[in-house]
Each structure stands twice: as C-alpha cells, then as structure tokens.
Enzyme design. Sequence first.
Site, short mmCIF file in Angstrom:
data_model
loop_
_atom_site.label_atom_id
_atom_site.label_comp_id
_atom_site.label_asym_id
_atom_site.label_seq_id
_atom_site.Cartn_x
_atom_site.Cartn_y
_atom_site.Cartn_z
N PRO A 77 -38.88 -70.43 -0.88
CA PRO A 77 -38.56 -71.81 -1.27
C PRO A 77 -37.47 -72.41 -0.37
CG PRO A 77 -38.81 -70.47 -3.22
CD PRO A 77 -38.84 -69.53 -2.05
N TYR A 78 -36.49 -71.59 0.01
CA TYR A 78 -35.46 -72.08 0.93
C TYR A 78 -36.09 -72.58 2.22
CZ TYR A 78 -31.92 -71.81 4.60
OH TYR A 78 -31.13 -72.09 5.69
N GLY A 79 -36.95 -71.76 2.83
CA GLY A 79 -37.60 -72.16 4.06
C GLY A 79 -38.43 -73.42 3.91
N THR B 17 -37.78 -75.90 1.87
CA THR B 17 -36.89 -77.07 1.84
C THR B 17 -36.31 -77.38 3.21
OG1 THR B 17 -34.91 -75.77 1.21
CG2 THR B 17 -36.27 -76.65 -0.57
N LYS B 18 -36.04 -76.35 4.02
CA LYS B 18 -35.53 -76.62 5.37
C LYS B 18 -36.59 -77.28 6.23
CE LYS B 18 -31.92 -75.83 6.50
NZ LYS B 18 -30.69 -76.64 6.34
#
Length: 325
Positions: A158-160, A162-163
Amino acid sequence: MSTTSPARRIERAVVTGAAGFIGSHLVDTLLRRGVTVLGIDRRTPQNNDAAAQNLRDALSEPAFRLASGDLVTDEPKRWLEGADAVFHLAGLPGVRPSWGDAFREYLACNVLATQRLMESAQSLRVPRLVLASSSSVYGETVGTGPLREDGVTAPRSPYGVTKLAAERLALAYALAPGSPTSVVALRYFTVYGPRQRPDMAIGRMLSAVVTGQPLVLYGDGRQRRDFTFVTDAVEATIAAAVAPATAEAVNVGGGDSVTVRQVLRHVADVTGKEVPVTADEEQAGDVRTTAADLSKARTLLAYRPSVALREGVERQWAWLSSRTG
C-alpha cells in the site's frame, strides 16, 4: 517526457518534511549554499526530540524559518508565496506498517497532501516542485536487471501504491496545458546515513550492536538493496530543482546493489562486533531486489553517487556513537 528550460536560480526554497531524515539534511545544505529556507513539518522541536536534534543547526540560522503545519488540513498557499522551488519530502514512510486501517493515513499524507500542494504551487506559479518518490513504485524486479524509469511500475505494498499515485498526480499537474509548475519526481533507493529513522535496516543493525538486542532479520538475508547515502540523495535533490525538465521521474541510487548479509558484514567490520540476529519470515510488501539504473540521473542531474556503502556505514556509526556516548 518533454523538457523545458531550467528553473531559475534558487534563492528561496520551501522544504516540506523539513524535520525528517532527508529533509533536515537538505535544509542544512541549502542554508550553507545561501538559500533562504522555509521548512514545514507537523513535528516541531517542542513536541519531537528527533526534530529538535535534526534541526538543531538550522534553527540557529537567520535564513531559516520553521512553520508547524499539516498539508492535509492547513492551506499550503500561505507557505509558498515567492518560492523558487518547493521540495516536497513530507509523507508517511514504511512498507510494513502501510497495510490495514493505516492505509487511510498513508492515502491522506502521501496522496491528498501532494494534490493540495500542487494546487497551491500552480496557483502561485511556483516554477519547480521536486517530489520525494520511492523505489517502492517498481515492485518485484527479480531477473529484470537495474530498474529504468520507463520500465514497469507494479508496487507490492500500500505504501508503494501511494508513492506511485503521488508521483503520477504531480506529473499530471505539470503536464496540464499552461501549467506554470514543472515537476521532477525522485525515486529514492533505500537512503541511509546520520539521522536515519530507527526502523530502517542499517539503523536497526547499528542499534543492535549498541544495545545487544537481536536484529529481526526478515527472510534469508539474500535480499538485495541499492543503498544511497543521504548526502548523495541531497545532491540529486538540489540538482533536480534546476534541471531542464517539465515532468520527469528519475532514479536516485547508490550505484551498487548488495545483499543484506553483505551489509551485516560491513556493520560488523566497522563496529568490531557481530550483529546479533534472530530470524523471521519475509514480510508482506518486501521485494527481493532493488537496483537503480542511473543513466537518466547522470544525464539530467549530472548525478554520480560519491559515498560507497562501507564509508557510509562508517559515517553513520560515528554519528550514532557520538549520540550514545
């Protein structure tokens, strides 16, 4: 993507995430080069010990001012007036914590904040915004060789996600007809060095040596990472503010992909102690290999990493030793 003339000389810069790891190093370097800097961060020296340490030197400089604010809830326009460049380093980091209910905050901090900042930058006709993106936008890359900016982006966390969303969003604004704000998005590869977040790999290894508490090693240690020393990342970031570009994504790496086991060996050699380790399973979102193709960075930013991993570990160990006494 198409290019345009370089941004004008930087005399006044805005740095979001100024109290953080990379942000505080960027602030210090800009100040040394005669730039007036406005830093924006939710953390302040009054409410956060790391912010106090990271900004200790900057706060004594007349050319620096720190604004306490949140890009999600506050109006960014009040901070951007007259800026030659905005360095957008604020965001919520971390692959492993980004699953589950935490995703809402990642979405707000990494995507919505970027959209609101781009709206304000365009409204005030800020010439250049430099965005901190991440190698996490690529996802799993085993067998593909060094990663190129025109290659596949398939984030595994999920972090990737959003980035990548923040990056594509900022570039879309830059490509809109008549846009006054150009964008360079920097895909940082595993930045390390003094002031590094304590949850990151090299910081965790060095802390394990100091405390004797075992490092939790996820996976078999054969995972490969392209580690980038923070001063190299800062040089690329400043170069991105004046590079001839309209809307570009650019890799920023250390120039060499090494295994976690090799890093453990460097840490043991530098500290004179083996790193105590306890094994655990690979974690969701972790990828097997990262390796940056730096061809575009060399051409567009004249970027060449100058700090090898062993030297970088030595510098981070010296910094940590000075803090722990």
